[in-house]
Motif scaffolding. Structure first.
Motif, PDB file in Angstrom:
ATOM      1  N   UNK A  54       0.943  -1.242   0.043  1.00 54.24           N
ATOM      2  CA  UNK A  54       0.082  -0.102   0.148  1.00 54.24           C
ATOM      3  C   UNK A  54       0.809   1.243   0.007  1.00 54.24           C
ATOM      4  N   UNK A  55       1.850   1.244   0.687  1.00 56.10           N
ATOM      5  CA  UNK A  55       2.712   2.455   0.815  1.00 56.10           C
ATOM      6  C   UNK A  55       3.224   2.699  -0.523  1.00 56.10           C
ATOM      7  N   UNK A  56       3.653   1.471  -1.367  1.00 52.08           N
ATOM      8  CA  UNK A  56       4.254   1.963  -2.903  1.00 52.08           C
ATOM      9  C   UNK A  56       3.151   2.822  -3.513  1.00 52.08           C
ATOM     10  N   UNK A  57       1.999   2.104  -3.438  1.00 51.54           N
ATOM     11  CA  UNK A  57       0.900   2.601  -4.212  1.00 51.54           C
ATOM     12  C   UNK A  57       0.777   4.338  -3.788  1.00 51.54           C
ATOM     13  N   UNK A  58       0.627   4.410  -2.526  1.00 55.13           N
ATOM     14  CA  UNK A  58       0.271   5.740  -2.002  1.00 55.13           C
ATOM     15  C   UNK A  58       1.491   6.692  -2.361  1.00 55.13           C
ATOM     16  N   UNK A  59       2.477   6.123  -2.892  1.00 50.93           N
ATOM     17  CA  UNK A  59       3.857   6.886  -3.276  1.00 50.93           C
ATOM     18  C   UNK A  59       3.885   7.341  -4.405  1.00 50.93           C
ATOM     19  N   UNK A  60       3.024   6.513  -5.400  1.00 51.77           N
ATOM     20  CA  UNK A  60       3.065   6.914  -6.981  1.00 51.77           C
ATOM     21  C   UNK A  60       2.838   8.366  -7.330  1.00 51.77           C
ATOM     22  N   UNK A  61       3.663   8.822  -8.249  1.00 50.29           N
ATOM     23  CA  UNK A  61       3.282  10.092  -8.872  1.00 50.29           C
ATOM     24  C   UNK A  61       1.738  10.305  -9.333  1.00 50.29           C
ATOM     25  N   UNK A  62       1.263  11.573  -9.064  1.00 46.03           N
ATOM     26  CA  UNK A  62      -0.134  11.712  -9.098  1.00 46.03           C
ATOM     27  C   UNK A  62      -0.519  10.935 -10.508  1.00 46.03           C
ATOM     28  N   UNK A  63       0.260  11.227 -11.593  1.00 42.95           N
ATOM     29  CA  UNK A  63      -0.393  10.855 -12.991  1.00 42.95           C
ATOM     30  C   UNK A  63      -0.508   9.093 -12.790  1.00 42.95           C
TER      31      UNK A  63
END
Length: 153
Positions: free
Chosen positions: A1-10
């Motif tokens: 989940x942390x990786x997903x939350x840290x993705x660039x907005x786009x």
């Protein structure tokens, strides 16, 4: 989940667009990160889905592929499914959507055909509500797959 939350907005928005084809929904989902856990993410998905305007739902429906058969299915099954989809689209003006998570792949054709048959009897407003609920269910299912596909959870 942390990786997903840290993705660039786009990147997060593009991932969400794969879950539901409404740009407004995807933008809202990406903007409201970080999500503490899958439950919070799914709750946000439901809330965003309930807030979709008719134009947003139409946009999401336009992005939905029609449920289809494996290429080696019998020709009669392909014809029956194509005819059912055509009847549905003629009546309601958009693609038929259904979440098939509760069924085995061998049951998909029967469930789609039965679903179309039942839903063709709906009034337009009733079917609009059912369609919106199926879109929400599909988005939830795809979010679960999206998060499960992230090896970092």
């Amino acid at each position: 989940m942390a990786h997903f939350n840290s993705l660039p907005f786009a990147a997060a928005e593009a991932a969400f667009l794969e879950c539901c084809g409404s740009l407004r929904w995807a933008h809202r989902m990406a903007a409201h990160r970080p999500y503490p856990d899958l439950g919070a993410l799914l709750a946000a998905s439901d809330e965003a889905g309930y807030d979709l305007a008719p134009g947003d739902i139409a946009e999401a429906l336009a992005a939905e592929p029609a449920p289809c058969l494996h290429s080696d299915a019998p020709r009669a099954a392909h014809l029956a499914l194509r005819a059912a989809h055509a009847a549905y689209e003629s009546r309601f003006g958009h693609a038929f959507v259904i979440c098939l998570d509760a069924f085995e792949p061998s049951q998909y054709v029967d469930q789609v055909l039965a679903g179309i048959r039942v839903r063709l009897a709906h009034e337009v407003d009733e079917e609009r509500a059912v369609t919106a609920e199926e879109l929400r269910r599909l988005a939830r299912s795809r979010i679960v797959e999206l998060v499960a596909g992230d090896p970092r959870g």
